[in-house]
Structures are given as C-alpha cells and as structure tokens.
Design a protein around this motif. Sequence first.
Motif, PDB file in Angstrom:
ATOM      1  N   HIS A 224       0.807  -1.216   0.000  1.00 61.59           N
ATOM      2  CA  HIS A 224       0.000   0.000   0.000  1.00 61.59           C
ATOM      3  C   HIS A 224       0.845   1.274   0.000  1.00 61.59           C
ATOM      4  N   GLN A 225       2.132   1.167  -0.303  1.00 58.80           N
ATOM      5  CA  GLN A 225       2.987   2.348  -0.351  1.00 58.80           C
ATOM      6  C   GLN A 225       2.605   3.231  -1.540  1.00 58.80           C
ATOM      7  N   ARG A 226       2.777   4.539  -1.336  1.00 61.62           N
ATOM      8  CA  ARG A 226       2.513   5.503  -2.391  1.00 61.62           C
ATOM      9  C   ARG A 226       3.808   6.208  -2.769  1.00 61.62           C
ATOM     10  N   LEU A 227       3.962   6.439  -4.076  1.00 61.02           N
ATOM     11  CA  LEU A 227       5.155   7.097  -4.597  1.00 61.02           C
ATOM     12  C   LEU A 227       4.843   8.553  -4.895  1.00 61.02           C
ATOM     13  N   TYR A 228       5.716   9.441  -4.433  1.00 58.07           N
ATOM     14  CA  TYR A 228       5.526  10.884  -4.639  1.00 58.07           C
ATOM     15  C   TYR A 228       6.388  11.351  -5.807  1.00 58.07           C
ATOM     16  N   LEU A 229       5.800  12.199  -6.628  1.00 57.44           N
ATOM     17  CA  LEU A 229       6.488  12.717  -7.807  1.00 57.44           C
ATOM     18  C   LEU A 229       7.186  14.033  -7.493  1.00 57.44           C
ATOM     19  N   PRO A 230       8.278  14.342  -8.207  1.00 55.63           N
ATOM     20  CA  PRO A 230       8.907  15.654  -8.013  1.00 55.63           C
ATOM     21  C   PRO A 230       8.011  16.800  -8.474  1.00 55.63           C
ATOM     22  N   ASN A 231       7.155  16.527  -9.491  1.00 55.80           N
ATOM     23  CA  ASN A 231       6.127  17.459  -9.964  1.00 55.80           C
ATOM     24  C   ASN A 231       5.088  16.637 -10.710  1.00 55.80           C
ATOM     25  N   MET A 232       3.900  17.149 -10.831  1.00 52.76           N
ATOM     26  CA  MET A 232       2.819  16.365 -11.411  1.00 52.76           C
ATOM     27  C   MET A 232       3.048  16.077 -12.889  1.00 52.76           C
ATOM     28  N   ALA A 233       3.766  16.962 -13.584  1.00 56.42           N
ATOM     29  CA  ALA A 233       4.040  16.726 -15.008  1.00 56.42           C
ATOM     30  C   ALA A 233       4.918  15.502 -15.221  1.00 56.42           C
ATOM     31  N   PHE A 234       5.669  15.116 -14.188  1.00 57.79           N
ATOM     32  CA  PHE A 234       6.576  13.974 -14.320  1.00 57.79           C
ATOM     33  C   PHE A 234       5.817  12.658 -14.454  1.00 57.79           C
ATOM     34  N   SER A 235       4.523  12.652 -14.140  1.00 53.80           N
ATOM     35  CA  SER A 235       3.727  11.427 -14.240  1.00 53.80           C
ATOM     36  C   SER A 235       3.682  10.885 -15.657  1.00 53.80           C
ATOM     37  N   GLU A 236       3.850  11.755 -16.644  1.00 50.44           N
ATOM     38  CA  GLU A 236       3.845  11.304 -18.032  1.00 50.44           C
ATOM     39  C   GLU A 236       5.042  10.411 -18.344  1.00 50.44           C
ATOM     40  N   GLN A 237       6.121  10.551 -17.579  1.00 45.77           N
ATOM     41  CA  GLN A 237       7.315   9.746 -17.826  1.00 45.77           C
ATOM     42  C   GLN A 237       7.257   8.380 -17.141  1.00 45.77           C
ATOM     43  N   VAL A 238       6.292   8.192 -16.215  1.00 44.18           N
ATOM     44  CA  VAL A 238       6.186   6.912 -15.505  1.00 44.18           C
ATOM     45  C   VAL A 238       4.744   6.405 -15.542  1.00 44.18           C
ATOM     46  N   PRO A 239       4.187   6.179 -16.731  1.00 40.91           N
ATOM     47  CA  PRO A 239       2.770   5.765 -16.811  1.00 40.91           C
ATOM     48  C   PRO A 239       2.507   4.416 -16.165  1.00 40.91           C
ATOM     49  N   ASN A 240       3.515   3.520 -16.111  1.00 38.76           N
ATOM     50  CA  ASN A 240       3.303   2.196 -15.515  1.00 38.76           C
ATOM     51  C   ASN A 240       3.089   2.267 -14.006  1.00 38.76           C
TER      52      ASN A 240
ATOM     53  N   GLN B 119      -1.551  11.580  -4.800  1.00 37.83           N
ATOM     54  CA  GLN B 119      -2.408  12.550  -5.478  1.00 37.83           C
ATOM     55  C   GLN B 119      -1.752  13.916  -5.623  1.00 37.83           C
ATOM     56  N   ARG B 120      -0.602  14.093  -4.995  1.00 36.64           N
ATOM     57  CA  ARG B 120       0.088  15.380  -5.099  1.00 36.64           C
ATOM     58  C   ARG B 120       1.583  15.139  -5.207  1.00 36.64           C
ATOM     59  N   SER B 121       2.315  16.168  -5.581  1.00 36.56           N
ATOM     60  CA  SER B 121       3.769  16.068  -5.703  1.00 36.56           C
ATOM     61  C   SER B 121       4.434  16.592  -4.436  1.00 36.56           C
ATOM     62  N   ILE B 122       5.740  16.492  -4.396  1.00 40.75           N
ATOM     63  CA  ILE B 122       6.516  16.966  -3.245  1.00 40.75           C
ATOM     64  C   ILE B 122       6.453  18.493  -3.187  1.00 40.75           C
ATOM     65  N   ARG B 123       6.275  19.012  -1.986  1.00 40.49           N
ATOM     66  CA  ARG B 123       6.246  20.471  -1.783  1.00 40.49           C
ATOM     67  C   ARG B 123       7.666  20.925  -1.422  1.00 40.49           C
ATOM     68  N   TRP B 124       8.442  21.195  -2.458  1.00 40.83           N
ATOM     69  CA  TRP B 124       9.841  21.566  -2.259  1.00 40.83           C
ATOM     70  C   TRP B 124       9.983  22.890  -1.525  1.00 40.83           C
ATOM     71  N   ASP B 125       8.969  23.757  -1.616  1.00 40.90           N
ATOM     72  CA  ASP B 125       9.057  25.056  -0.947  1.00 40.90           C
ATOM     73  C   ASP B 125       9.147  24.893   0.565  1.00 40.90           C
ATOM     74  N   LEU B 126       8.454  23.873   1.133  1.00 43.00           N
ATOM     75  CA  LEU B 126       8.535  23.642   2.581  1.00 43.00           C
ATOM     76  C   LEU B 126       9.948  23.223   2.986  1.00 43.00           C
ATOM     77  N   ILE B 127      10.562  22.378   2.188  1.00 41.12           N
ATOM     78  CA  ILE B 127      11.921  21.928   2.499  1.00 41.12           C
ATOM     79  C   ILE B 127      12.879  23.107   2.423  1.00 41.12           C
ATOM     80  N   ARG B 128      12.709  23.969   1.420  1.00 41.10           N
ATOM     81  CA  ARG B 128      13.592  25.136   1.298  1.00 41.10           C
ATOM     82  C   ARG B 128      13.442  26.072   2.492  1.00 41.10           C
ATOM     83  N   GLN B 129      12.216  26.300   2.914  1.00 38.38           N
ATOM     84  CA  GLN B 129      11.966  27.255   4.004  1.00 38.38           C
ATOM     85  C   GLN B 129      12.535  26.753   5.328  1.00 38.38           C
ATOM     86  N   GLN B 130      12.483  25.461   5.561  1.00 39.01           N
ATOM     87  CA  GLN B 130      12.850  24.904   6.871  1.00 39.01           C
ATOM     88  C   GLN B 130      14.158  24.113   6.827  1.00 39.01           C
TER      89      GLN B 130
END
Length: 985
Positions: A786-802, A809-820
């Motif tokens: 039941h693990q879920r894989l997170y994308l670097p951005n939602m557009a990247f889903s086109e490169q991993v259709p399998n 349902q969402r991508s990584i929020r890189w802004d939070l990592i940058r801020q903290q």
Amino acid sequence: MHQRWTIDELIDVWTLLPAERELLGNKTGPTRLGFAVMLKAFQHEGKFPYNSHEVPEVVVEYVARQVGVRHEQYREFNWRSRNSTYQRQDIRAYCGFREFTREDADTLTDWLSQSVLPREFRVGAVMDAAFQWLRGNKIEPPSAGRLQRFVDSAERQYDQRLCQTIHDRLSAVQREALDKFLDAIPLVDDATEEGELLPRGTVLQNLRTNSEKRGVDSVEQQIEKLRLLRKIGLSSGLFADVSPHVLVRYRERAATESPSHFRVQAAPVRLTLLAAFCVTRMTELTDSLMTHLIDMVHHINVRAERRVEKKFVKEFKKVNNKERLWEKLLEAALANPDGTVRAVLFPVVSEETLRDLLREFKEKGGFSQQVHTVLRGTYKTHYRRMIPWVLTELEFRSNNQRHQPVIQALGLLKRYVDSYVRIYPPEEVIPVGGVIDRKLQDLILEQGTDGKTRVNRVNYELCVLSALRDAVRSREIWVVGGDKYRDPEKDLPQDFETQKTQYFEALNQPQDVDAFVQGLEHQLKDALVMLHDGLPKNAEVKVTAHDGGRFVVSPLKAQPEPPFYDTLKGEVGRQFWNTQLLEVLVESDQRAGITPHFKSFMTRENLSREDLQQRLLLCLFGLGTNTGLKRVAAGQDGVAHHNLQYVKTHYIHRDALRAANTAVVNAILEARNPDIWGEGTTSCASDAKKYSAWDGNLRTQRSIRYGGNGVMIYWHVEKKSTCIYSSMKSCSSSEVAAMIEGVLRHCSDMKVEKNYVDTHGQSEVGFAFTHLLGFQLMPRLADIAHQRLYLPNMAFSEQVPNLAAVLAQRSIRWDLIRQQYEPMVKYATALRLGLADPESILLRFTRANAQHPTYTALCELGKVLRTIFVCNYLHRPELRREIHEGLNVIETWNGTTSFIFFGKTGEISTNNPEAQEISMLALQLLQNCLVYVNTLMIQHVLADEQWRDRMTNEDWRALSPLMYHHINPYGEFKLDLSHRLKLSV
C-alpha cells in the motif's frame, strides 16, 4: 597496537626511510630487527614495546624483509638487556624525545585536573589525553601502571578543588540543612516498650527512593520530597560551571554512599556530594511528577472510555431484537432511498417503537457525554486532590503564542485552588480556544438562566489537564526545573548562527539549500524512472489497480541450506564441550580487559585487584544471567553475598558497563580474521524485544503489541552478531528515536552507514533525520503493498505511466523543504552532539503537533527519501534479501538472550529504573563475551586447512558466532582466574 594491518597501512607506517636505515649501522641479526621494530613502533605510538607479543607478526615480517633478517630471529631479541636500553636512548635522541621526570609528573597532573577532567570522565579517554599530551611535548610516557597512578592523582586533585569551591559557595544555613539529611527518621510504630523511638532510615535514604507507579499517593510522596529539597534554597548557579557528567558522577556516588560513610568524610566532600544529589534529584522529581500527570490523564480517559464501551455493548445486547431492528431499518432505507419515511420505514418498524428508541437514547446520552460523565466522577472523587500540588509546585511556560491560552487557563486554576465555588464567576475571563475541544464545547459551556455562558470548574479542569498533557508531550509547553520536559530551545545548539558552516560540514550537507533540493530531486527522478523502466522485466513485482492501486511483491526464495555448517558447529562443540558461561566471561576479561573499566566512586579502595576482579566478574555474571548475587555467592568459597553487594553498589554503574561493552566489541572487531569473516562491516540491524518487569515504577507499561507488563530493550546488532548498543525504553516509547540514538552513540570503533529496521522502526521523520545525519535507514516494510510514490512534480507522471496506480495525489512540496532547511539541520546537529535525548527532540515532531513548520518540512523530506527507498527496494531483490538477512541476525540475538538471561524466568525483578538498565547492560556484556569467545573458537577450528577447505559459499554465508550448544550456564558457579580456554589465538 591493533593486530590487523593492510598492505597500505604497512607501507605508510612501517617503511624505513633512508635516514632511519643509517641508524641500523653495523647491527646484525636479532639486534638489527629489534632496533628497527622499536624505532618504527615508537614513531607510530609514541612509546616503546616492551615484549615481542606487542607487535603483530605481520608487522615483524614486513620490517624483517626491509632489514634483511629472518623474522624468526625477532623472538631472540632481549628486551631487558643493557644493549636494548642504549638503543632506546638512541631512538629517543633521533625522534627528539626525552624520558619522563618527576617535574613532568606534576605538570601532567595539573594539566589533567584543570583541562581534561572537567570535560571528560571515561578512563580510557583520560589516559588517551595523557598520552597525547606527552607525545605533543616529546616525552616518553611512563609505564601504563605508573601513568594510571598519575591519572588517579589528577582525579583526586580535581575533586578536592571542586569540592572546596562548592563548599565555599554554600551558606552556613545550607550546610546545616544538608547535614540534617543524614539524621535518622524515628517512627512511632517502632517505639520500644519504654516508649523510645527507634530510627528507620534517614532523610537521604527516603529521598533516594524511586517513584512508584501512577497514582495520587505516589504524586503526594514526590511532592513532599520536592518541597523538602527546595527548602534548602540551592541556587541554579551552584553547579553552573560544572560539566554535566561530573554532576551525574557525584549524584551517583551520593546515591550509593551509606549515611555512616557520609558522616566520616571531610565537610567539603560530604556537602558537595549532598548538594549535587539535591540539585539533580529536584530535576528528576520534576520530570517524574510530569510523567505521573501525563500517565494519569491518559489512564482516566482510557478507563472511562472502556467503561462506557462495555456499558454500551451490555445495554445493546439487553434490548430484545435491537440488532434485528437496526438491520431492518438499514435494509429498507437502502432498498428504497427515494421513498418517504412513513412509506418505507414505518412498515418495517412501527412509529411507536422508533419513538421508544429515541427516548432511550436521549435518556442515556451519547457516547461522548457518557464518557465525560464517568470521567468527571472519577476525577472529582479521587484524582482532583493532586491539582493544588501540581499547580503550586510546578511552573509551566511556553515559547509558542498558540499555546498561551493553556498557560492562562493554568493561572486561572491556580487562582481558585483554595476556592469552593462550583461555577466560575461571570466576570472571570476564561480561555476557551485551544483549551476546550470543539467537540466538547456544547457539553462544557452551559447556559445559565440569565442567558450567559457558565463554566463548571470540574469540567473545565479536565479540559485544561487534557490540553496540558498534549502540549507537554509535544514539548510546546515546558516545565521550569525539569530536564526531560525542559525548555526545548535548550536542546538546540546555542551557537548555531556563528558556527553554521562547521555544523553543515560535520553533517556533510551543503549549506546552499538549492544544491540540497536539486540533489534530492535528481535522485527522486532517477529512482522513479529506474523502477518504471525495470517493471516489465521484474517478475517479482507487479503494479495492480485493485483496491485503489497497490504493489504485488512475490516472497523471496529460500536460500540453499549450508551443507557443512552443522558439522563445523559439531566440531566446535566437540573441542569445547560443556564450556561454562562463567569461563567465557573470565576469558573475555583476560583478553579484552573488562574489569579495569569498573572504578569505585569512593576516594580510596582497600580491595586487592585480584579480589576485586573476582567479585566483579561474579557480580556481572549474576546480573547478566539474572540469577542474582545470592545464588552466585553460594557457589564461591570465601565470597559472601554482602561482599558482592558492596562491589555492585560501589563499582558497577551504567557508564562503566558501557565502557566494558566498548572494550569487548572493539576486541571482537580486532580479533576477527578477514579470511573467515570478511572485511569490516558498516551495517547494523536494530529491533526491540519485550522483557517482563515489575510494575511498581513508571517505566514498566503494558505492551499493546506483545501483551503483559514489561519494558522494551532496543538492540543494535551489527551483521556479524555483535551488539554495539542497547537502550531500555518503556513499551510506548518511540522506536525511531531509539534507532537514531543507537547509531549515534554506539560503543564501537566502526562507522555505521546502514541501519536495518522492522516496520515499527521507521517513519517519514525517521527517514529525514537519518539522511541529515549521514546514514541510510533501510526498513523491512510490512505494508509495502500500500505504499505511495511521490512525484517531483505532477508533469513527471507522463514519464512513468506504468506507476500511475500507485502514485500519490500530489507532488513533493519543495518550498517547505527550502523554508525549513536550516531548522532541520539545527535539530539534526542537536541529535549529533547529544544535546538532548533523541526521544525528547522527536516528541516535537508527531501528529499531535502537526502545525509545527519544521515537522511539515521533515515529513516532506521523509516522503522524498521513502519514495527513493521504495523504488530501490522493489527494483533490487538483493536489497530486500540484505535487509532480511540483517534482521534475521537480530532475531537470533533476541533468541540467545533467553538462553543467557534465564534467571527468575527472564523477569527483571526490580522497580529501580537504574537497576533495570544495569541488568540490561550486564546481559549485553555477557552475550558479547559469548560472541567474542565463539569467534575465537571458530577461528581455532578453521585454522586447520582441512576444515576450511570443506566450507562452501553457503557455509561461509551462514557462519555465525551466536551459538550456545556447547555452553553450560547452569550448575555451581566456581570462578577460577587461572583457568584459560585452550585457544590457538
């Protein structure tokens, strides 16, 4: 000098330079070789070897080839001859060294007492510092025994100076109050026939007693002790310039001294020890009170919920056919969702019956209301007594504005401690937001006849206690004078801004946040593409859309059975049959030096070293097997139980046991033959095991997972079955925190780069911190499907259709990592430096404190790292097998502990938390000794080429020193220090 040398190390350290060859002159034979070995050994270690066994044979062979002498002649060199004395003089002159003098002894002693001992207390570390000082000043060190006497002298000098300083800081009133702690406590029940009161114990002995399990009576006892200690008026700055480890050492010494020993000591020593005990004991009592409060609030809430649940179930079953009525109603409503109530439901259940059900429900109230009613009754009639004590003796503060309503509510409760009003006056400002849960506001806030809102004191106190518990557990509210619940800002490095560059370098992390984020983003993309592209060829892993998307992973195939390993074990058993477990401990002490790490807190030792060694080993055996000191003493002539009890009280403590474990672990790593065990490992596995324990203390809890009362021991075991760290925790404590603590504080010279854990030992926060600290967290994920894989951005889903079915349902929020990023590194630095217990720091980063900005950033970072790990875990079956093999080692370790810790059916029979830890560490020491001796035994057998040639790859894979079929832990415990096992190494 270590015994294993690689060819590169031999070239770097033991190669003779042209100028050094000239020193050999016309020397020949053993003299030539012995001189060359002494020269290079002195350059390497700063001291001379004084017998042939100190230098490994591989080193002698390497040097012999350079000087043109057969290495066998090395044994003929006379280390005590006049000629060798002249040679040492020549070597000293060449290296610019001189001999040690009496003036050097005074200078060294002063330097140690002023510069080293205030910040370091470990015996080996102080000796190393002395060697480094001598080498830096180009002085040849004296013998180890003589140098140890100078170290002991420096310790006495430091203690005398510090005790005099603390004594001078105490006022006359404080000195008198401290001395009264040694007075006897008379009890009326113990009066003689003449009416004279008999003493039972002293005030000090009463203060030493530990907190009992949760309860109002226990809280009252701790409050009385805290008040008594505070009456002395010891200032917080009394030990401000004293290192924490020195304060702890004095506290442990004061906790073991008898009142009679205290009375005969000099005033500076006596009063300093008592003051150190009082200062640390006040902190311990403060933490204990908060733990009591947290446990009791949780206990009465859970108890109320269970009572109401049982009542609901009982009432539900009492009504005839109520289950069938609900079933009919639901079936009718679902069968005709567009119909009216009168047309659909009333034909199934009459209107009158439904009215009866509604009336019954209103009379009994909802679940939350009934829970609150039961909770209110329990609290009002019993637990409410503790509120005045807690509010008057503990001071709460918060650095977060969001939690100020709870602080204000506590102030309100404190103002009405002596009041008998049932309803707070209408003019009183009562904090509601952040104190009363929104679900309970309709229940707590009453409407008066005048239309104004009224607040019942009892109801409000329950809400305040619940909010206080949640805030204290997440470290958002802290307690003045505590340690575990202290100001969380003190857990962090105070010089982070000025030393920022050094801290980033120590963690090996880039100071530029963009470089950090870009590196992670690149790794994430590569991992996702790797899994996606390899999925069609991966027969063991599939992605299916069933159940909302999941992974289907085939189990690993069983590896072939080792064909010869059982025969090898049989040979070990034949050659070393019926080896006594006590003999294993003695052999380890003779080789690794266990007992020298145990030093008394007393300033003077009257026991001979041989008697002390014997009694220490018997004590360690009794504690490590859980048989107890009485049974061990019964089988040894000339040793009584009180002799062992004295040694246990004055010599065996946690720091000494950890130092002894370090010595054995390093001896194991040093003794391993790389041809048999392979090169040094950088991996370890960690897992917890529950042990039954007495429950009259705060640490012992009921285990939800395993059942029964007990404690958890969290083991860290490297891949070749050596335990490098252990920690004792309560059953509800964080396994992630225990995992991090063990990797950072492990007692060995190895560098841990990978840590295998089971599912419970990992979390998103755990992934984040382990990455920042520089090692890989490698869990066995039970919920991998039941693990879920997170994308670097939602557009990247086109490169991993399998992988579409298992993507989040969402991508990584890189802004939070940058801020903290910097705050995350700041907390990681605090963990690395040991500024606070890892569990205390990780308490801030739980779901109960989900609004903490650093927590959200850690979760995002953990999602990145978990996704990368899952991709590698699924793509590489060898990684899954590696993790399983690592965890199988620790399962074997857990199984072996049952064989060794056999006394009292494996139950830890004490309520003293310190004694529980000592039992754990003694068990670790004894089992490590078993691993050490078994390693030597296996190497002894495999020294025969005929046995080694019969080993297959599967046999080498299965080889483990965790075996005990040839060990006998039972019978009479006869200790003979002169008896040695017949080992060839």
